[in-house]
Design a protein around this motif. Sequence first.
Motif, PDB file in Angstrom:
ATOM      1  N   UNK A  39       2.500   1.290  -8.921  1.00  0.00           N
ATOM      2  CA  UNK A  39       2.866   0.262  -7.980  1.00  0.00           C
ATOM      3  C   UNK A  39       4.201  -0.371  -8.494  1.00  0.00           C
ATOM      4  N   UNK A  40       4.793  -1.136  -7.348  1.00  0.00           N
ATOM      5  CA  UNK A  40       5.595  -1.999  -7.470  1.00  0.00           C
ATOM      6  C   UNK A  40       5.190  -3.179  -7.237  1.00  0.00           C
ATOM      7  N   UNK A  41       4.974  -3.842  -8.236  1.00  0.00           N
ATOM      8  CA  UNK A  41       4.339  -5.216  -8.234  1.00  0.00           C
ATOM      9  C   UNK A  41       5.395  -6.425  -7.750  1.00  0.00           C
ATOM     10  N   UNK A  42       6.522  -6.070  -7.587  1.00  0.00           N
ATOM     11  CA  UNK A  42       7.271  -7.160  -7.386  1.00  0.00           C
ATOM     12  C   UNK A  42       7.393  -7.106  -5.518  1.00  0.00           C
ATOM     13  N   UNK A  43       7.011  -6.103  -4.928  1.00  0.00           N
ATOM     14  CA  UNK A  43       6.852  -5.763  -3.472  1.00  0.00           C
ATOM     15  C   UNK A  43       5.635  -6.218  -3.023  1.00  0.00           C
ATOM     16  N   UNK A  60       2.130   1.805 -13.885  1.00  0.00           N
ATOM     17  CA  UNK A  60       1.038   2.811 -13.699  1.00  0.00           C
ATOM     18  C   UNK A  60      -0.125   2.206 -13.935  1.00  0.00           C
ATOM     19  N   UNK A  61      -1.029   2.333 -12.888  1.00  0.00           N
ATOM     20  CA  UNK A  61      -2.631   1.859 -12.875  1.00  0.00           C
ATOM     21  C   UNK A  61      -3.145   2.667 -13.792  1.00  0.00           C
ATOM     22  N   UNK A  62      -4.063   2.050 -14.653  1.00  0.00           N
ATOM     23  CA  UNK A  62      -4.773   2.812 -15.623  1.00  0.00           C
ATOM     24  C   UNK A  62      -6.057   3.313 -14.963  1.00  0.00           C
TER      25      UNK A  62
END
Length: 82
Positions: A39-43, A60-62
Amino acid sequence: MSRARLGLYVFCRRSLFEQCYELQPTFQLLLQRPDRLALNLTEVASYTERPVEDTGLIHLVSGVDEMMSIYQELYEAKRIQE
């Protein structure tokens, strides 16, 4: 399973489904790709003009627990802004 514009996200116990005979063709295709969600958490917009290959900074989501935590944080941040 859910379909998205930029990809397909499957949340499951991999070990449970990769042994399922009926799903073997599908899982053989899926397992050729990375098995962690990036994921791009800033988007935060629901629509983006960026090219698919321009990912920016990714996280990267675990697992599902972490995904739920990320969702809750984003939901709270949006609720506070409103």
